[in-house]
Design a protein around this motif. Structure first.
Motif, PDB file in Angstrom:
ATOM      1  N   THR A   1       0.827  -1.216   0.000  1.00 57.47           N
ATOM      2  CA  THR A   1       0.000   0.000   0.000  1.00 57.47           C
ATOM      3  C   THR A   1       0.854   1.256   0.000  1.00 57.47           C
ATOM      4  OG1 THR A   1      -0.139  -0.267   2.376  1.00 57.47           O
ATOM      5  CG2 THR A   1      -2.000  -1.044   1.086  1.00 57.47           C
ATOM      6  N   THR A   2       2.033   1.197   0.650  1.00 56.75           N
ATOM      7  CA  THR A   2       2.868   2.397   0.746  1.00 56.75           C
ATOM      8  C   THR A   2       3.639   2.676  -0.536  1.00 56.75           C
ATOM      9  OG1 THR A   2       4.383   0.939   1.895  1.00 56.75           O
ATOM     10  CG2 THR A   2       3.232   2.570   3.221  1.00 56.75           C
ATOM     11  N   SER A   3       3.478   1.822  -1.569  1.00 57.87           N
ATOM     12  CA  SER A   3       4.143   2.116  -2.839  1.00 57.87           C
ATOM     13  C   SER A   3       3.298   3.079  -3.672  1.00 57.87           C
ATOM     14  CB  SER A   3       4.383   0.822  -3.609  1.00 57.87           C
ATOM     15  OG  SER A   3       3.139   0.284  -3.993  1.00 57.87           O
ATOM     16  N   HIS A   4       2.113   3.422  -3.189  1.00 57.34           N
ATOM     17  CA  HIS A   4       1.233   4.302  -3.944  1.00 57.34           C
ATOM     18  C   HIS A   4       1.347   5.735  -3.457  1.00 57.34           C
ATOM     19  CE1 HIS A   4      -1.246   1.878  -6.688  1.00 57.34           C
ATOM     20  NE2 HIS A   4      -0.708   0.903  -5.980  1.00 57.34           N
ATOM     21  N   ILE A   5       1.559   6.606  -4.394  1.00 58.54           N
ATOM     22  CA  ILE A   5       1.726   8.021  -4.063  1.00 58.54           C
ATOM     23  C   ILE A   5       0.449   8.583  -3.417  1.00 58.54           C
ATOM     24  CG2 ILE A   5       1.012   8.922  -6.324  1.00 58.54           C
ATOM     25  CD1 ILE A   5       4.017  10.200  -4.379  1.00 58.54           C
ATOM     26  N   ALA A   6      -0.695   8.004  -3.759  1.00 61.18           N
ATOM     27  CA  ALA A   6      -1.954   8.480  -3.175  1.00 61.18           C
ATOM     28  C   ALA A   6      -1.929   8.305  -1.658  1.00 61.18           C
ATOM     29  CB  ALA A   6      -3.136   7.719  -3.761  1.00 61.18           C
ATOM     30  N   VAL A   7      -1.400   7.158  -1.225  1.00 59.74           N
ATOM     31  CA  VAL A   7      -1.359   6.853   0.209  1.00 59.74           C
ATOM     32  C   VAL A   7      -0.343   7.743   0.915  1.00 59.74           C
ATOM     33  CG1 VAL A   7      -0.714   5.056   1.854  1.00 59.74           C
ATOM     34  CG2 VAL A   7      -2.167   4.501  -0.087  1.00 59.74           C
ATOM     35  N   THR A   8       0.888   7.783   0.371  1.00 57.75           N
ATOM     36  CA  THR A   8       1.930   8.545   1.063  1.00 57.75           C
ATOM     37  C   THR A   8       1.642  10.044   1.010  1.00 57.75           C
ATOM     38  OG1 THR A   8       3.268   8.579  -0.930  1.00 57.75           O
ATOM     39  CG2 THR A   8       3.675   6.798   0.624  1.00 57.75           C
ATOM     40  N   ALA A   9       1.045  10.507  -0.093  1.00 61.53           N
ATOM     41  CA  ALA A   9       0.753  11.938  -0.197  1.00 61.53           C
ATOM     42  C   ALA A   9      -0.299  12.349   0.828  1.00 61.53           C
ATOM     43  CB  ALA A   9       0.268  12.277  -1.609  1.00 61.53           C
ATOM     44  N   VAL A  10      -1.290  11.508   1.048  1.00 65.64           N
ATOM     45  CA  VAL A  10      -2.302  11.841   2.057  1.00 65.64           C
ATOM     46  C   VAL A  10      -1.643  11.981   3.423  1.00 65.64           C
ATOM     47  CG1 VAL A  10      -4.278  10.930   3.317  1.00 65.64           C
ATOM     48  CG2 VAL A  10      -4.272  10.894   0.833  1.00 65.64           C
ATOM     49  N   MET A  11      -0.742  11.038   3.744  1.00 66.32           N
ATOM     50  CA  MET A  11      -0.076  11.105   5.051  1.00 66.32           C
ATOM     51  C   MET A  11       0.824  12.334   5.126  1.00 66.32           C
ATOM     52  SD  MET A  11       0.780   7.184   6.079  1.00 66.32           S
ATOM     53  CE  MET A  11       1.736   6.768   4.648  1.00 66.32           C
ATOM     54  N   ALA A  12       1.576  12.587   4.039  1.00 63.81           N
ATOM     55  CA  ALA A  12       2.497  13.726   4.053  1.00 63.81           C
ATOM     56  C   ALA A  12       1.730  15.045   4.162  1.00 63.81           C
ATOM     57  CB  ALA A  12       3.357  13.711   2.802  1.00 63.81           C
TER      58      ALA A  12
ATOM     59  N   ILE B   1       9.929   2.479  -2.078  1.00 65.69           N
ATOM     60  CA  ILE B   1       9.258   1.179  -2.002  1.00 65.69           C
ATOM     61  C   ILE B   1       8.936   0.668  -3.405  1.00 65.69           C
ATOM     62  CG2 ILE B   1       7.223  -0.021  -1.118  1.00 65.69           C
ATOM     63  CD1 ILE B   1       9.215   0.855   1.014  1.00 65.69           C
ATOM     64  N   MET B   2       8.404   1.555  -4.245  1.00 69.26           N
ATOM     65  CA  MET B   2       8.022   1.137  -5.583  1.00 69.26           C
ATOM     66  C   MET B   2       9.246   0.670  -6.368  1.00 69.26           C
ATOM     67  SD  MET B   2       6.268   3.384  -8.524  1.00 69.26           S
ATOM     68  CE  MET B   2       7.828   4.055  -9.030  1.00 69.26           C
ATOM     69  N   ALA B   3      10.322   1.433  -6.314  1.00 68.63           N
ATOM     70  CA  ALA B   3      11.521   1.077  -7.071  1.00 68.63           C
ATOM     71  C   ALA B   3      12.055  -0.275  -6.623  1.00 68.63           C
ATOM     72  CB  ALA B   3      12.579   2.160  -6.869  1.00 68.63           C
ATOM     73  N   GLY B   4      12.133  -0.482  -5.329  1.00 69.37           N
ATOM     74  CA  GLY B   4      12.651  -1.745  -4.813  1.00 69.37           C
ATOM     75  C   GLY B   4      11.825  -2.921  -5.278  1.00 69.37           C
ATOM     76  N   HIS B   5      10.505  -2.775  -5.189  1.00 67.91           N
ATOM     77  CA  HIS B   5       9.632  -3.881  -5.588  1.00 67.91           C
ATOM     78  C   HIS B   5       9.717  -4.139  -7.095  1.00 67.91           C
ATOM     79  CE1 HIS B   5       7.225  -4.766  -1.891  1.00 67.91           C
ATOM     80  NE2 HIS B   5       7.963  -3.743  -1.518  1.00 67.91           N
TER      81      HIS B   5
ATOM     82  N   PRO C   1       4.626   3.297 -19.075  1.00 66.95           N
ATOM     83  CA  PRO C   1       3.470   2.597 -19.630  1.00 66.95           C
ATOM     84  C   PRO C   1       2.548   2.088 -18.521  1.00 66.95           C
ATOM     85  CG  PRO C   1       5.450   1.248 -19.840  1.00 66.95           C
ATOM     86  CD  PRO C   1       5.837   2.462 -19.067  1.00 66.95           C
ATOM     87  N   GLY C   2       1.498   2.809 -18.288  1.00 64.27           N
ATOM     88  CA  GLY C   2       0.476   2.364 -17.339  1.00 64.27           C
ATOM     89  C   GLY C   2       0.981   2.203 -15.926  1.00 64.27           C
ATOM     90  N   MET C   3       1.565   3.237 -15.382  1.00 68.28           N
ATOM     91  CA  MET C   3       2.008   3.164 -13.998  1.00 68.28           C
ATOM     92  C   MET C   3       0.772   3.194 -13.092  1.00 68.28           C
ATOM     93  SD  MET C   3       5.171   5.386 -12.647  1.00 68.28           S
ATOM     94  CE  MET C   3       5.142   5.855 -10.949  1.00 68.28           C
ATOM     95  N   PRO C   4       0.520   2.103 -12.366  1.00 69.33           N
ATOM     96  CA  PRO C   4      -0.727   2.056 -11.593  1.00 69.33           C
ATOM     97  C   PRO C   4      -0.807   3.165 -10.540  1.00 69.33           C
ATOM     98  CG  PRO C   4       0.319  -0.093 -11.709  1.00 69.33           C
ATOM     99  CD  PRO C   4       1.307   0.896 -12.224  1.00 69.33           C
ATOM    100  N   GLN C   5       0.362   3.681 -10.130  1.00 75.25           N
ATOM    101  CA  GLN C   5       0.376   4.752  -9.126  1.00 75.25           C
ATOM    102  C   GLN C   5      -0.306   6.014  -9.640  1.00 75.25           C
ATOM    103  OE1 GLN C   5       2.780   2.610  -9.427  1.00 75.25           O
ATOM    104  NE2 GLN C   5       3.596   2.133  -7.397  1.00 75.25           N
ATOM    105  N   LEU C   6      -0.336   6.168 -10.993  1.00 77.11           N
ATOM    106  CA  LEU C   6      -0.898   7.402 -11.557  1.00 77.11           C
ATOM    107  C   LEU C   6      -2.302   7.181 -12.106  1.00 77.11           C
ATOM    108  CD1 LEU C   6       2.323   8.780 -13.238  1.00 77.11           C
ATOM    109  CD2 LEU C   6       1.355   9.324 -11.011  1.00 77.11           C
TER     110      LEU C   6
END
Lengths: 249, 180
Positions: free
Chosen positions: A118-129, A188-192, B19-24
Protein backbone atom coordinates in the motif's frame (compact mmCIF):
# COMPACT_ATOMS: atom_id res chain seq x y z
CA UNK A 1 -1.69 -9.86 -22.40
CA UNK A 2 -0.15 -8.11 -25.40
CA UNK A 3 3.34 -7.55 -23.97
CA UNK A 4 3.64 -11.23 -23.03
CA UNK A 5 3.17 -12.37 -26.60
CA UNK A 6 5.44 -9.67 -27.95
CA UNK A 7 8.43 -10.51 -25.77
CA UNK A 8 8.12 -14.20 -26.58
CA UNK A 9 8.04 -16.08 -23.28
CA UNK A 10 10.04 -13.64 -21.18
CA UNK A 11 7.19 -11.81 -19.49
CA UNK A 12 8.27 -9.13 -17.08
CA UNK A 13 5.55 -6.91 -15.72
CA UNK A 14 7.25 -5.09 -12.85
CA UNK A 15 4.36 -2.69 -12.40
CA UNK A 16 1.52 -5.23 -12.37
CA UNK A 17 2.02 -5.81 -8.65
CA UNK A 18 0.88 -2.26 -7.97
CA UNK A 19 -2.49 -2.53 -9.70
CA UNK A 20 -5.45 -1.81 -7.47
CA UNK A 21 -8.07 -4.55 -7.96
CA UNK A 22 -11.48 -5.08 -6.42
CA UNK A 23 -11.38 -7.98 -4.00
CA UNK A 24 -14.66 -9.58 -4.99
CA UNK A 25 -14.60 -9.24 -8.77
CA UNK A 26 -16.09 -6.48 -10.85
CA UNK A 27 -14.36 -3.80 -12.85
CA UNK A 28 -15.38 -0.51 -11.34
CA UNK A 29 -13.57 0.85 -8.34
CA UNK A 30 -15.76 3.17 -6.30
CA UNK A 31 -14.36 4.95 -3.27
CA UNK A 32 -15.98 2.35 -0.99
CA UNK A 33 -15.13 -0.80 -2.99
CA UNK A 34 -13.14 -3.32 -0.91
CA UNK A 35 -9.94 -3.75 -2.92
CA UNK A 36 -6.55 -5.31 -2.35
CA UNK A 37 -5.70 -1.96 -0.76
CA UNK A 38 -8.37 -2.67 1.84
CA UNK A 39 -7.08 -6.19 2.42
CA UNK A 40 -3.45 -5.25 2.98
CA UNK A 41 -4.26 -2.20 5.08
CA UNK A 42 -6.54 -4.40 7.20
CA UNK A 43 -3.67 -6.86 7.60
CA UNK A 44 -1.44 -4.01 8.74
CA UNK A 45 -4.09 -3.09 11.32
CA UNK A 46 -4.23 -6.74 12.44
CA UNK A 47 -0.44 -6.79 12.82
CA UNK A 48 -0.49 -3.58 14.85
CA UNK A 49 -3.19 -5.02 17.11
CA UNK A 50 -1.33 -8.33 17.46
CA UNK A 51 1.90 -6.62 18.44
CA UNK A 52 0.72 -3.68 20.50
CA UNK A 53 -2.49 -5.03 22.07
CA UNK A 54 -2.28 -8.84 22.13
CA UNK A 55 1.47 -8.79 22.76
CA UNK A 56 1.13 -6.56 25.81
CA UNK A 57 -1.95 -8.36 27.17
CA UNK A 58 0.04 -9.87 30.02
CA UNK A 59 1.10 -6.42 31.35
CA UNK A 60 4.03 -8.32 32.82
CA UNK A 61 6.75 -6.52 34.73
CA UNK A 62 9.10 -9.09 33.22
CA UNK A 63 7.88 -8.95 29.60
CA UNK A 64 7.17 -11.79 27.19
CA UNK A 65 8.88 -11.73 23.80
CA UNK A 66 6.02 -9.98 22.02
CA UNK A 67 5.62 -7.50 24.85
CA UNK A 68 9.28 -6.60 24.86
CA UNK A 69 9.14 -5.96 21.10
CA UNK A 70 6.10 -3.74 21.63
CA UNK A 71 7.89 -1.90 24.43
CA UNK A 72 10.96 -1.56 22.24
CA UNK A 73 8.93 0.09 19.45
CA UNK A 74 7.20 2.31 22.00
CA UNK A 75 10.49 3.34 23.56
CA UNK A 76 12.13 3.88 20.17
CA UNK A 77 9.41 6.21 18.83
CA UNK A 78 8.84 7.92 22.18
CA UNK A 79 12.53 8.73 22.53
CA UNK A 80 12.64 9.96 18.93
CA UNK A 81 9.68 12.31 19.48
CA UNK A 82 11.14 13.55 22.75
CA UNK A 83 14.65 14.06 21.40
CA UNK A 84 13.70 15.66 18.10
CA UNK A 85 10.46 17.53 18.78
CA UNK A 86 11.10 18.27 22.44
CA UNK A 87 9.08 17.71 25.60
CA UNK A 88 6.01 19.56 24.30
CA UNK A 89 6.02 17.35 21.20
CA UNK A 90 5.22 14.30 23.31
CA UNK A 91 1.49 14.96 23.16
CA UNK A 92 1.67 14.24 19.41
CA UNK A 93 3.27 10.89 20.18
CA UNK A 94 0.13 8.77 19.43
CA UNK A 95 -0.19 10.35 15.95
CA UNK A 96 3.47 9.76 15.16
CA UNK A 97 3.29 6.23 16.54
CA UNK A 98 0.26 5.59 14.28
CA UNK A 99 2.20 6.73 11.21
CA UNK A 100 5.30 4.77 12.15
CA UNK A 101 3.51 1.49 12.83
CA UNK A 102 1.30 1.78 9.72
CA UNK A 103 4.26 2.46 7.41
CA UNK A 104 6.44 -0.16 9.06
CA UNK A 105 3.84 -2.92 8.75
CA UNK A 106 2.66 -1.86 5.29
CA UNK A 107 6.28 -1.95 4.08
CA UNK A 108 7.13 -5.30 5.65
CA UNK A 109 3.82 -6.94 4.68
CA UNK A 110 4.50 -5.76 1.15
CA UNK A 111 7.64 -7.90 1.12
CA UNK A 112 5.58 -11.09 1.38
CA UNK A 113 5.61 -12.63 -2.12
CA UNK A 114 2.39 -12.01 -4.11
CA UNK A 115 1.35 -9.30 -1.67
CA UNK A 116 0.31 -5.75 -2.40
CA UNK A 117 2.29 -2.84 -1.01
CA UNK A 118 0.00 0.00 0.00
CA UNK A 119 2.87 2.40 0.75
CA UNK A 120 4.14 2.12 -2.84
CA UNK A 121 1.23 4.30 -3.94
CA UNK A 122 1.73 8.02 -4.06
CA UNK A 123 -1.95 8.48 -3.18
CA UNK A 124 -1.36 6.85 0.21
CA UNK A 125 1.93 8.54 1.06
CA UNK A 126 0.75 11.94 -0.20
CA UNK A 127 -2.30 11.84 2.06
CA UNK A 128 -0.08 11.11 5.05
CA UNK A 129 2.50 13.73 4.05
CA UNK A 130 -0.14 16.41 3.51
CA UNK A 131 -1.85 15.48 6.76
CA UNK A 132 1.49 16.04 8.50
CA UNK A 133 2.09 19.27 6.56
CA UNK A 134 -1.33 20.74 7.35
CA UNK A 135 -1.23 19.64 11.00
CA UNK A 136 2.25 21.06 11.50
CA UNK A 137 1.36 24.37 9.83
CA UNK A 138 -1.81 24.74 11.91
CA UNK A 139 0.04 23.83 15.11
CA UNK A 140 2.72 26.37 14.24
CA UNK A 141 0.23 29.19 13.81
CA UNK A 142 -1.89 28.22 16.82
CA UNK A 143 1.12 27.87 19.14
CA UNK A 144 3.14 30.87 17.98
CA UNK A 145 0.70 33.10 16.06
CA UNK A 146 2.44 35.21 13.46
CA UNK A 147 5.76 34.51 15.21
CA UNK A 148 5.65 31.21 13.32
CA UNK A 149 6.62 33.20 10.21
CA UNK A 150 10.03 33.85 11.81
CA UNK A 151 10.78 30.30 10.61
CA UNK A 152 11.28 31.91 7.18
CA UNK A 153 13.13 34.98 8.40
CA UNK A 154 16.64 33.79 9.21
CA UNK A 155 17.70 36.32 11.83
CA UNK A 156 21.24 34.95 12.05
CA UNK A 157 21.94 35.78 8.37
CA UNK A 158 23.14 39.22 7.16
CA UNK A 159 20.21 41.58 6.55
CA UNK A 160 20.52 41.85 2.72
CA UNK A 161 20.46 38.06 2.44
CA UNK A 162 17.34 37.61 4.52
CA UNK A 163 14.70 38.24 1.81
CA UNK A 164 16.46 35.81 -0.53
CA UNK A 165 16.71 33.21 2.23
CA UNK A 166 13.06 33.83 3.09
CA UNK A 167 12.03 32.92 -0.45
CA UNK A 168 14.22 29.81 -0.40
CA UNK A 169 12.87 28.79 3.00
CA UNK A 170 9.30 29.35 1.84
CA UNK A 171 9.81 27.21 -1.26
CA UNK A 172 11.52 24.46 0.73
CA UNK A 173 8.68 24.57 3.25
CA UNK A 174 6.06 23.98 0.55
CA UNK A 175 8.15 21.29 -1.15
CA UNK A 176 8.26 19.35 2.13
CA UNK A 177 5.04 17.33 1.64
CA UNK A 178 6.07 16.42 -1.91
CA UNK A 179 9.52 15.15 -0.93
CA UNK A 180 8.09 13.59 2.20
CA UNK A 181 5.60 11.48 0.20
CA UNK A 182 7.61 10.78 -2.97
CA UNK A 183 10.59 9.57 -0.92
CA UNK A 184 8.58 6.78 0.70
CA UNK A 185 6.49 5.75 -2.33
CA UNK A 186 9.47 6.00 -4.68
CA UNK A 187 11.81 3.92 -2.54
CA UNK A 188 9.26 1.18 -2.00
CA UNK A 189 8.02 1.14 -5.58
CA UNK A 190 11.52 1.08 -7.07
CA UNK A 191 12.65 -1.75 -4.81
CA UNK A 192 9.63 -3.88 -5.59
CA UNK A 193 9.91 -3.21 -9.32
CA UNK A 194 13.58 -4.20 -9.32
CA UNK A 195 12.74 -7.39 -7.47
CA UNK A 196 10.06 -8.21 -10.05
CA UNK A 197 12.55 -7.63 -12.88
CA UNK A 198 15.04 -10.00 -11.25
CA UNK A 199 12.25 -12.51 -10.73
CA UNK A 200 11.37 -12.26 -14.42
CA UNK A 201 14.93 -13.02 -15.44
CA UNK A 202 14.98 -16.04 -13.14
CA UNK A 203 12.86 -17.80 -15.80
CA UNK A 204 15.81 -17.68 -18.20
CA UNK A 205 18.06 -20.65 -17.42
CA UNK A 206 21.34 -18.94 -18.33
CA UNK A 207 21.01 -16.08 -15.87
CA UNK A 208 18.80 -17.82 -13.31
CA UNK A 209 21.45 -18.25 -10.57
CA UNK A 210 22.50 -14.62 -10.95
CA UNK A 211 18.90 -13.46 -10.95
CA UNK A 212 17.97 -15.49 -7.87
CA UNK A 213 21.13 -14.38 -6.05
CA UNK A 214 20.34 -10.79 -6.97
CA UNK A 215 16.79 -11.23 -5.75
CA UNK A 216 17.95 -12.55 -2.39
CA UNK A 217 20.35 -9.64 -2.02
CA UNK A 218 17.72 -7.10 -3.04
CA UNK A 219 15.21 -8.72 -0.68
CA UNK A 220 17.61 -8.21 2.21
CA UNK A 221 18.14 -4.63 1.13
CA UNK A 222 14.38 -4.12 0.85
CA UNK A 223 13.87 -5.34 4.41
CA UNK A 224 16.32 -2.66 5.50
CA UNK A 225 14.61 -0.08 3.30
CA UNK A 226 11.19 -1.04 4.71
CA UNK A 227 12.38 -0.15 8.19
CA UNK A 228 14.51 2.84 7.22
CA UNK A 229 11.73 4.47 5.19
CA UNK A 230 9.33 4.12 8.11
CA UNK A 231 12.00 5.63 10.35
CA UNK A 232 12.77 8.45 7.91
CA UNK A 233 9.10 9.35 7.45
CA UNK A 234 8.63 9.41 11.22
CA UNK A 235 11.73 11.38 12.07
CA UNK A 236 10.96 13.96 9.38
CA UNK A 237 7.50 14.32 10.90
CA UNK A 238 9.21 14.98 14.22
CA UNK A 239 11.55 17.53 12.64
CA UNK A 240 8.61 19.39 11.04
CA UNK A 241 6.81 19.29 14.37
CA UNK A 242 9.86 20.76 16.07
CA UNK A 243 9.86 23.61 13.53
CA UNK A 244 6.21 24.26 14.33
CA UNK A 245 6.72 24.21 18.10
CA UNK A 246 9.99 26.14 18.14
CA UNK A 247 10.14 28.18 14.90
CA UNK A 248 13.17 30.25 15.95
CA UNK A 249 16.37 29.12 14.34
CA UNK B 1 -9.15 -6.03 -16.68
CA UNK B 2 -10.78 -2.92 -17.93
CA UNK B 3 -8.93 -0.42 -15.79
CA UNK B 4 -5.59 -1.94 -16.58
CA UNK B 5 -6.03 -2.05 -20.36
CA UNK B 6 -7.50 1.41 -20.24
CA UNK B 7 -4.52 2.63 -18.20
CA UNK B 8 -1.92 1.04 -20.45
CA UNK B 9 -3.64 2.32 -23.57
CA UNK B 10 -3.70 5.78 -22.05
CA UNK B 11 -0.05 5.47 -20.98
CA UNK B 12 1.07 4.35 -24.45
CA UNK B 13 -0.71 7.26 -26.02
CA UNK B 14 0.58 9.78 -23.52
CA UNK B 15 4.20 8.78 -22.97
CA UNK B 16 6.13 5.60 -23.67
CA UNK B 17 8.38 6.14 -20.64
CA UNK B 18 5.67 5.25 -18.11
CA UNK B 19 3.47 2.60 -19.63
CA UNK B 20 0.48 2.36 -17.34
CA UNK B 21 2.01 3.16 -14.00
CA UNK B 22 -0.73 2.06 -11.59
CA UNK B 23 0.38 4.75 -9.13
CA UNK B 24 -0.90 7.40 -11.56
CA UNK B 25 -4.27 5.80 -12.14
CA UNK B 26 -6.27 8.58 -10.54
CA UNK B 27 -9.46 6.50 -10.69
CA UNK B 28 -8.22 4.47 -7.73
CA UNK B 29 -7.26 7.48 -5.59
CA UNK B 30 -10.59 7.99 -3.80
CA UNK B 31 -10.64 4.29 -2.94
CA UNK B 32 -7.08 4.29 -1.59
CA UNK B 33 -7.54 7.52 0.33
CA UNK B 34 -10.79 6.32 1.89
CA UNK B 35 -9.30 3.03 3.10
CA UNK B 36 -6.12 4.76 4.26
CA UNK B 37 -8.13 7.17 6.40
CA UNK B 38 -10.14 4.26 7.84
CA UNK B 39 -6.93 2.35 8.59
CA UNK B 40 -5.16 5.28 10.22
CA UNK B 41 -8.19 6.15 12.34
CA UNK B 42 -8.52 2.54 13.52
CA UNK B 43 -4.79 2.29 14.34
CA UNK B 44 -4.91 5.67 16.09
CA UNK B 45 -7.82 4.66 18.31
CA UNK B 46 -6.37 1.24 19.09
CA UNK B 47 -3.06 2.83 20.04
CA UNK B 48 -4.29 5.85 21.97
CA UNK B 49 -7.11 4.03 23.80
CA UNK B 50 -5.54 0.66 24.55
CA UNK B 51 -1.95 -0.01 23.58
CA UNK B 52 -0.04 3.14 24.47
CA UNK B 53 -1.55 3.75 27.94
CA UNK B 54 -1.04 0.08 28.72
CA UNK B 55 2.62 0.09 27.69
CA UNK B 56 3.18 3.39 29.48
CA UNK B 57 1.71 1.95 32.69
CA UNK B 58 3.77 -1.24 32.35
CA UNK B 59 6.94 0.81 31.88
CA UNK B 60 6.09 3.04 34.83
CA UNK B 61 5.32 -0.02 36.95
CA UNK B 62 8.61 -1.62 35.97
CA UNK B 63 10.47 1.57 36.83
CA UNK B 64 8.70 1.64 40.20
CA UNK B 65 9.49 -2.01 40.87
CA UNK B 66 13.14 -1.49 40.04
CA UNK B 67 13.34 1.56 42.29
CA UNK B 68 11.62 -0.30 45.12
CA UNK B 69 13.85 -3.33 44.73
CA UNK B 70 16.95 -1.17 44.79
CA UNK B 71 15.72 0.58 47.94
CA UNK B 72 14.93 -2.79 49.55
CA UNK B 73 18.37 -4.10 48.63
CA UNK B 74 19.97 -1.00 50.14
CA UNK B 75 17.93 -1.51 53.31
CA UNK B 76 18.90 -5.17 53.54
CA UNK B 77 22.52 -4.27 53.06
CA UNK B 78 22.24 -1.76 55.89
CA UNK B 79 20.65 -4.47 58.05
CA UNK B 80 23.45 -6.88 57.26
CA UNK B 81 26.02 -4.28 58.30
CA UNK B 82 24.11 -3.68 61.53
CA UNK B 83 23.88 -7.40 62.22
CA UNK B 84 27.61 -7.74 61.69
CA UNK B 85 28.24 -4.90 64.10
CA UNK B 86 25.93 -6.48 66.68
CA UNK B 87 27.71 -9.81 66.24
CA UNK B 88 31.12 -8.21 66.72
CA UNK B 89 29.87 -6.36 69.77
CA UNK B 90 28.41 -9.56 71.26
CA UNK B 91 31.70 -11.33 70.58
CA UNK B 92 33.68 -8.60 72.32
CA UNK B 93 31.25 -8.63 75.24
CA UNK B 94 31.50 -12.40 75.61
CA UNK B 95 35.28 -12.20 75.51
CA UNK B 96 35.32 -9.52 78.22
CA UNK B 97 32.89 -11.56 80.30
CA UNK B 98 35.09 -14.64 79.99
CA UNK B 99 38.13 -12.63 81.08
CA UNK B 100 36.22 -11.31 84.04
CA UNK B 101 35.08 -14.80 85.06
CA UNK B 102 38.61 -16.17 84.77
CA UNK B 103 40.01 -13.33 86.88
CA UNK B 104 37.29 -13.82 89.47
CA UNK B 105 37.92 -17.54 89.72
CA UNK B 106 41.62 -16.93 89.99
CA UNK B 107 41.11 -14.41 92.80
CA UNK B 108 38.76 -16.81 94.62
CA UNK B 109 41.21 -19.67 94.37
CA UNK B 110 44.00 -17.38 95.52
CA UNK B 111 41.94 -16.34 98.54
CA UNK B 112 41.13 -19.97 99.39
CA UNK B 113 44.77 -20.86 99.00
CA UNK B 114 45.87 -18.00 101.24
CA UNK B 115 43.37 -19.00 103.92
CA UNK B 116 44.49 -22.63 103.80
CA UNK B 117 48.14 -21.57 104.00
CA UNK B 118 47.41 -19.36 106.98
CA UNK B 119 45.52 -22.15 108.68
CA UNK B 120 48.32 -24.58 108.04
CA UNK B 121 50.91 -22.07 109.32
CA UNK B 122 48.85 -21.60 112.46
CA UNK B 123 48.57 -25.33 113.02
CA UNK B 124 52.30 -25.75 112.46
CA UNK B 125 53.08 -22.92 114.90
CA UNK B 126 50.75 -24.44 117.48
CA UNK B 127 52.32 -27.86 117.16
CA UNK B 128 55.81 -26.37 117.29
CA UNK B 129 54.99 -24.52 120.49
CA UNK B 130 53.53 -27.64 122.02
CA UNK B 131 56.56 -29.67 121.05
CA UNK B 132 58.90 -27.06 122.42
CA UNK B 133 56.98 -27.05 125.67
CA UNK B 134 57.25 -30.79 125.92
CA UNK B 135 60.93 -30.72 125.06
CA UNK B 136 61.43 -28.16 127.84
CA UNK B 137 59.48 -30.34 130.22
CA UNK B 138 61.51 -33.38 129.25
CA UNK B 139 64.71 -31.38 129.59
CA UNK B 140 63.55 -30.12 133.02
CA UNK B 141 62.74 -33.61 134.24
CA UNK B 142 66.01 -34.96 132.83
CA UNK B 143 67.89 -32.21 134.62
CA UNK B 144 66.08 -33.12 137.86
CA UNK B 145 67.00 -36.76 137.32
CA UNK B 146 70.62 -35.82 136.63
CA UNK B 147 70.65 -33.67 139.77
CA UNK B 148 69.25 -36.45 142.04
CA UNK B 149 71.51 -39.08 140.43
CA UNK B 150 74.48 -36.78 140.89
CA UNK B 151 73.45 -36.16 144.50
CA UNK B 152 73.08 -39.86 145.19
CA UNK B 153 76.35 -40.69 143.46
CA UNK B 154 78.10 -37.87 145.32
CA UNK B 155 76.73 -39.08 148.71
CA UNK B 156 77.75 -42.64 147.82
CA UNK B 157 81.18 -41.40 146.74
CA UNK B 158 81.55 -39.32 149.90
CA UNK B 159 80.27 -42.22 152.07
CA UNK B 160 82.71 -44.54 150.42
CA UNK B 161 85.48 -42.19 151.34
CA UNK B 162 84.26 -42.49 154.98
CA UNK B 163 83.21 -38.94 155.39
CA UNK B 164 79.72 -37.80 156.19
CA UNK B 165 78.94 -34.98 153.97
CA UNK B 166 76.63 -32.13 154.46
CA UNK B 167 73.68 -32.40 152.14
CA UNK B 168 73.50 -28.66 151.54
CA UNK B 169 77.19 -28.45 150.70
CA UNK B 170 76.83 -31.34 148.24
CA UNK B 171 73.89 -29.85 146.53
CA UNK B 172 75.63 -26.51 146.21
CA UNK B 173 78.73 -28.19 144.80
CA UNK B 174 76.69 -30.15 142.26
CA UNK B 175 74.81 -26.99 141.24
CA UNK B 176 78.08 -25.19 140.60
CA UNK B 177 79.37 -28.17 138.62
CA UNK B 178 76.16 -28.38 136.58
CA UNK B 179 76.28 -24.72 135.73
CA UNK B 180 79.95 -24.85 134.88
Amino acid sequence: MATEEASGGLSIHPMDQFIVKPLFGGDTIHWYTPTNVTLWMALAVVCVILLMVMGTRGRAVVPSRAQSVGELVYGFVHKMVEDVAGKDGVKFFPYIMTLFLFILFANTLGLIPMSFTTTSHIAVTAVMAFAVFITVTLVGFIKNGTAFLSLFWVSSAPLPLRPVLAIIELISYFVRPVSHSVRLAGAIMAGHAVMKVFAGFAAVTAVAPLAIGGMVAIYGLELLVAFIQAYVFTILTCVYLKDALHPHH
Amino acid sequence: MATETEGSAYGAAEAASAPGMPQLDFGTFPNQIFWLVVTLVVIYFVLSRVALPRIASVLAERQGTITNDLAAAEELKQKAVEAEEAYNKALADARAEAHRIVAEARAEIQADLDAATARADEAIAERTAESEKRIAEIRESALDGVRSVANDIAQDVVAAMGVTADDAALTAAIETQLKG
